[in-house]
Design an enzyme around this catalytic site. Structure first.
Site, PDB file in Angstrom:
ATOM      1  CG  HIS A 368     -26.233   1.834  -9.640  1.00 50.11           C
ATOM      2  ND1 HIS A 368     -25.443   0.765  -9.982  1.00 50.11           N
ATOM      3  CD2 HIS A 368     -25.500   2.580  -8.796  1.00 50.11           C
ATOM      4  CE1 HIS A 368     -24.285   0.849  -9.361  1.00 50.11           C
ATOM      5  NE2 HIS A 368     -24.290   1.949  -8.628  1.00 50.11           N
ATOM      6  CE  LYS A 559     -34.508 -10.403 -15.191  1.00 53.58           C
ATOM      7  NZ  LYS A 559     -33.237  -9.786 -15.400  1.00 53.58           N
ATOM      8  NE  ARG A 560     -37.288  -5.866  -5.847  1.00 58.42           N
ATOM      9  CZ  ARG A 560     -37.318  -5.112  -4.761  1.00 58.42           C
ATOM     10  NH1 ARG A 560     -36.293  -5.110  -3.928  1.00 58.42           N
ATOM     11  NH2 ARG A 560     -38.360  -4.374  -4.471  1.00 58.42           N
ATOM     12  CE  LYS A 565     -35.581  -5.399 -12.332  1.00 60.75           C
ATOM     13  NZ  LYS A 565     -34.149  -5.365 -12.713  1.00 60.75           N
ATOM     14  CB  THR A 667     -25.370  -8.004 -12.197  1.00 59.77           C
ATOM     15  OG1 THR A 667     -26.435  -7.895 -11.257  1.00 59.77           O
ATOM     16  CG2 THR A 667     -24.658  -6.675 -12.304  1.00 59.77           C
ATOM     17  CE  LYS A 671     -25.004 -11.719  -9.920  1.00 50.84           C
ATOM     18  NZ  LYS A 671     -26.092 -11.100  -9.144  1.00 50.84           N
TER      19      LYS A 671
HETATM   20  C1  26V Z   1     -35.469   2.119  -8.042  1.00 52.76           C
HETATM   21  C2  26V Z   1     -36.840   2.233  -8.087  1.00 52.76           C
HETATM   22  C3  26V Z   1     -37.527   3.034  -7.056  1.00 52.76           C
HETATM   23  C4  26V Z   1     -38.926   3.420  -7.413  1.00 52.76           C
HETATM   24  C5  26V Z   1     -39.689   2.362  -8.119  1.00 52.76           C
HETATM   25  C6  26V Z   1     -38.996   1.738  -9.246  1.00 52.76           C
HETATM   26  C7  26V Z   1     -37.533   1.625  -9.112  1.00 52.76           C
HETATM   27  C8  26V Z   1     -36.829   0.917 -10.050  1.00 52.76           C
HETATM   28  C9  26V Z   1     -35.473   0.805  -9.997  1.00 52.76           C
HETATM   29  C10 26V Z   1     -34.783   1.397  -8.983  1.00 52.76           C
HETATM   30  C11 26V Z   1     -33.281   1.274  -9.047  1.00 52.76           C
HETATM   31  C12 26V Z   1     -32.596   0.979  -7.817  1.00 52.76           C
HETATM   32  C13 26V Z   1     -31.126   0.960  -8.043  1.00 52.76           C
HETATM   33  C14 26V Z   1     -30.650  -0.368  -8.586  1.00 52.76           C
HETATM   34  O1  26V Z   1     -30.587  -1.344  -7.873  1.00 52.76           O
HETATM   35  N1  26V Z   1     -30.281  -0.392  -9.863  1.00 52.76           N
HETATM   36  C15 26V Z   1     -29.758  -1.577 -10.496  1.00 52.76           C
HETATM   37  O2  26V Z   1     -28.341  -1.508 -10.403  1.00 52.76           O
HETATM   38  C16 26V Z   1     -27.708  -2.639 -10.958  1.00 52.76           C
HETATM   39  C17 26V Z   1     -26.226  -2.500 -10.679  1.00 52.76           C
HETATM   40  O3  26V Z   1     -25.695  -1.430 -11.378  1.00 52.76           O
HETATM   41  C18 26V Z   1     -28.016  -2.742 -12.441  1.00 52.76           C
HETATM   42  O4  26V Z   1     -27.417  -3.904 -12.946  1.00 52.76           O
HETATM   43  C19 26V Z   1     -29.512  -2.773 -12.675  1.00 52.76           C
HETATM   44  O5  26V Z   1     -29.789  -2.718 -14.044  1.00 52.76           O
HETATM   45  C20 26V Z   1     -30.179  -1.609 -11.956  1.00 52.76           C
HETATM   46  O6  26V Z   1     -31.590  -1.712 -12.024  1.00 52.76           O
END
Ligand code: 26V
Length: 824
Positions: A368, A559-560, A565, A667, A671
């Site tokens: 992801h 969003k986060r 982003k 996502t 929406k």
């Molecule tokens: C994790 C981390 C951890 C360290 C700091 C920065 C960072 C940035 C991103 C993440 C990803 C966590 C996993 C996640 O939630 N990914 C999201 O998954 C969604 C569903 O597939 C997708 O639509 C998003 O683009 C994706 O960021």
């Protein structure tokens, strides 16, 4: 005392009448909440309502399970450390078609259903998109009558609540009450004992076979709690099973009587902390051990549970994979591969090769992210301490795998180092993505570009060795929560035009295409938007005290908050507009309200500073009489599912502006498009596919593409100063961050942001894309001055968003990865 005619409390779900439902609510008010209609608090009423509705689901859940057993159906287990459920009541009512009935029942009781619904807090057992995707998939699986079950952890503390104090993010404990949650059915009798720590003794078993013994472990108990998941129509009710941790000692009277009471309590606290809290994505070093235990706890409970269920059906172990699919939601549950091997080899005494075939045929992995720090790695030393037997298994997997690699690439002497499960550089670490790929029969990304980048850039060696394993499954969202339930005025309008089939077949939204230019339909569409925008304006007024113009263009970025982003790009545009008004006397063509919402990871100072910047810019601009009704900036606190449900139906413009090549899919973009917002977006993640579907004419795109950025990176030829020097408007916007224009009270506050752009290489290419972003925003303004054209495009966005239903996504997984069939 009210007379209660039904015992036990109701109800044959769809035949429920208001009399029965009312009695069930009163029953629970009396017997589950110990209260009366007269005395009950809103909270008690809400609890009674939820319990009454849960009764409807429980009946169907049991019937569904029976149906699956009769068909000996193959089952999918969706393993995820995170599920972001949001509120459940409204969604269940919508899916069961009971909203009107319950509203009427509540009216009879003199209670407003809306107020009751507001009592429920969001189930926020997740940090980001991956967690919400899991919740959408559960909704789709049940709607499609597929035997798909979520498996996760019942954290006592889910995602933190966000307050904004002086513009700074403050984190508070989340509100979802996991202890007394009315939706969860606890099953303490089905407890699982999970071993950790200890050591492994070499030993020989039957036929002199090497059979090491894992001993001196500490045990943590896992208690399952089931949440019913109702699909549309309520025919199928699946479950989400969440495990909580209990101390094994609490059940062992011996220890309590052995004179070491305090030691026993300490150990109890230690064990129970395993499901205490959800860790933010950027977990710190001290929490690493707990996070590893959590991940193992989830997979160990799950594998034991799956195995127990499977053996109960009388199935042979050798046929396990024919009946079971496990989907790993990112690498967090990838330990399931090692645990399943341990279970087959150590507990069922299967030989290695058979066990490996079964494991690979069962497991599948979804990635992801493209953010490199997000790829999980475990220090070998820590891993060995917590899971010594699993480390041995992983070594053995690696040993056999690298042998294959050497045979396959005899001339590439570095291939084994690149592909190993164990990384030797920078301290020995286990690479969980490598384990997930090697131990699965399927690896997928979540949008076309993401899947391609996984193959080409992230895992090229693995894609070369196992090309057939890699595929794409573009994400989707459930239109039932995000359109049908979140936006009733629009949902009703759509249904009045094309019927209600879209609720379960989103592709039929395409029938709206012919209404896009219809002036009568456009008029009604505009009315729904006005209604939604006014509701959001009221909400903003209530929460922030800010008066906004509901006729302004609502420009939304929710969003986060993370540098990739690029909320900062949006802010630079706002600063640009502000200075154009106050210095050049150039009012914008259309008034705009910029609406932000999002949480920063608690350990991400850069993201937190961006939140502060959003708020400070808002403070300065919103107070400035020169910008009056033309420009407003709002940040709503505590972003989550419920807030998203309020904002999305009112959005005109959807900001999807990540640097190309960083957002796996997104996502929120789906929406918003589904609710008729137009997107301004980069060619990143699923934006690309949204643009393909809705048509380039109905989508505002800008900025460098992923290939160009990659090229500039490799050549080291991007220089933010070039853009700064060449364009005075860019310079004027960026310079504000070096000055105290937005931080008079804390001089120098935003200089770090300026430095990251100008002195530290602008890692996310803000300046490179700013000019093209400003130009494109100009086109947005232009179009907004032609309401009929805008509306037509907005309606076309809705009509062409059918692909982005999670029903489509889940069907693709079911057909090509899980081999899962509906059981009707
Ligand atoms: C994790 C981390 C951890 C360290 C700091 C920065 C960072 C940035 C991103 C993440 C990803 C966590 C996993 C996640 O939630 N990914 C999201 O998954 C969604 C569903 O597939 C997708 O639509 C998003 O683009 C994706 O960021």
């Amino acid at each position: 005392m009210t007379h209660i005619s039904h015992y036990p409390p109701v109800c044959n779900a769809l035949e429920a009448d208001n009399g029965a439902l009312r009695d069930a609510i009163l029953y629970h008010l009396q017997y589950s909440c110990g209260s009366t209609k007269k005395e009950a608090t809103q909270g008690e009423l809400a609890r009674a309502v939820m319990l009454a509705v849960r009764d409807l689901l429980t009946e169907r859940m049991l019937a569904t399970e029976k149906r699956y057993q009769q068909h000996n159906a193959k089952r999918l287990y969706y393993l995820s450390m995170e599920f972001h459920l949001g509120r459940t009541l409204g969604n269940v009512l919508a899916n069961l078609g009971l909203t009107t009935l319950l509203a009427r029942t509540m009216e009879e009781l003199g209670v407003d259903l809306e107020e009751i619904r507001e009592q429920e807090s969001d189930g926020a057992l997740g940090t980001g998109g991956l967690a919400r995707l899991a919740a959408c998939f559960l909704d789709s699986l049940a709607t499609l009558d597929m035997p798909g079950f979520g498996y996760g952890l019942k954290y006592q503390f889910g995602l933190f609540r966000q307050e904004l104090v002086q513009g700074y993010q403050k984190e508070l404990p989340g509100r979802w009450d996991t202890e007394h949650n009315p939706w969860l059915i606890s099953r303490p009798d089905e407890v699982f004992a999970i071993p950790m720590y200890g050591r492994v003794e070499p030993s020989r078993g039957r036929n002199n076979r090497y059979a090491p013994v894992w001993q001196d472990q500490k045990f943590v108990l896992g208690i399952p709690h089931d949440m019913p998941i109702a699909g549309a129509g309520g025919k199928t009710v699946n479950t989400l099973r969440l495990f909580s941790a209990r101390s094994a000692d609490a059940f062992d009277i011996q220890i309590f009587t052995a004179n070491d009471y305090f030691q026993a309590i300490r150990h109890q606290l230690f064990s129970e902390s395993v499901s205490k809290m959800l860790y933010p994505s950027d977990v710190d070093d001290q929490s690493l051990e707990m996070r590893l235990k959590q991940e193992y706890f989830l997979v160990a409970c799950t594998i034991q549970d799956i195995m127990k269920k499977y053996l109960k059906t009388g199935g042979e172990i050798s046929n396990f994979a024919q009946n079971t699919a496990i989907q790993l939601n990112d690498t967090n549950p990838a330990l399931a591969i090692a645990e399943l091997m341990r279970c087959l080899v150590d507990e069922h005494q299967l030989d290695w090769d058979n066990s490996w075939d079964i494991t690979r045929a069962t497991c599948a992995y979804t990635s992801h992210t493209l953010v490199p720090e997000a790829y999980e790695k475990w220090p070998v030393q820590l891993f060995e301490k917590v899971l010594p037997r699993h480390l041995q298994i992983i070594y053995e997997i690696n040993h056999r795998f690298l042998h294959e690699v050497r045979l396959r690439y005899p001339d590439d002497e570095n291939a084994p180092t690149r592909m190993s499960l164990i990384e030797e550089t920078g301290g020995r670490q286990l690479n969980m993505a490598h384990l997930a790929i090697i131990g699965s029969h399927s690896v997928n990304g979540v949008a076309g570009l993401h899947s391609q980048l996984l193959r080409d850039n992230v895992f090229p060696d693995f894609a070369d060795m196992f090309p057939e394993r890699f595929s794409n499954k573009t994400n989707g969202v459930t239109q039932r929560r995000w359109l049908y339930k979140a936006n009733p005025p629009l949902a009703n309008l759509i249904t009045s035009a094309i019927g209600n089939e879209w609720i379960i077949r989103a592709e039929t939204l395409s029938r709206l295409d012919e209404f896009a230019a219809d002036s009568q339909f456009q008029k009604q569409f505009a009315e729904t938007r006005n209604h939604n925008k006014r509701s959001l304006a009221d909400h903003i007024m209530r929460v922030t005290g800010l008066v906004i113009n509901p006729d302004s263009l609502f420009d939304v970025q929710i969003k986060r908050v993370h540098e990739y982003k690029r909320q900062l790009l949006h802010l630079l545009y706002i600063i640009h507009c502000y200075r154009a008004i106050i210095e050049d006397g150039e009012p914008p063509q259309v008034p705009r309200t910029h609406i932000f919402a999002g949480k920063a990871a608690p350990g991400d100072p850069a993201a937190k500073l961006i939140i502060k910047l959003i708020n400070n810019i808002g403070q300065v601009i919103n107070r400035d009489t020169r910008t009056r009704d033309m420009l407003k900036v709002v940040m709503l606190p505590d972003f989550g599912v419920s807030l998203a449900e309020k904002i999305i139906p009112a959005a005109d413009l959807s900001e999807q502006i990540s640097m190309a090549g960083t957002e796996a899919s997104g996502t929120g973009n789906m929406k918003l498009a589904m609710n008729g917002a137009l997107t301004i977006g980069t060619r990143d993640g699923s934006n690309i596919e949204i643009m393909e579907e809705v048509g380039a004419d109905n989508f505002f795109t800008f900025g460098l593409d992923a290939d160009t950025i990659e090229e500039l990176r490799t050549e080291n030829s991007y220089n933010a100063w070039d853009y700064y020097a060449d364009n005075p408007l860019i310079r004027r916007a960026v310079d504000c961050l070096d000055s105290d224009m937005f931080c008079q009270e804390e001089p120098g506050l935003f200089r770090d942001i300026f430095a990251s752009l100008m002195y530290e290489g602008d890692y996310f290419f803000h300046l490179a894309d700013l000019e093209s972003y400003i130009d494109t925003q100009q086109q947005v303004n232009e179009l907004y001055t032609h309401p009929a054209s805008w509306r037509k495009k907005a309606i076309l966005n809705i009509a062409r968003s059918g692909k982005f239903s999670s029903d489509r996504t889940v069907m693709e997984y079911a057909e090509t990865i899980w081999q899962l069939k509906p059981v009707v």
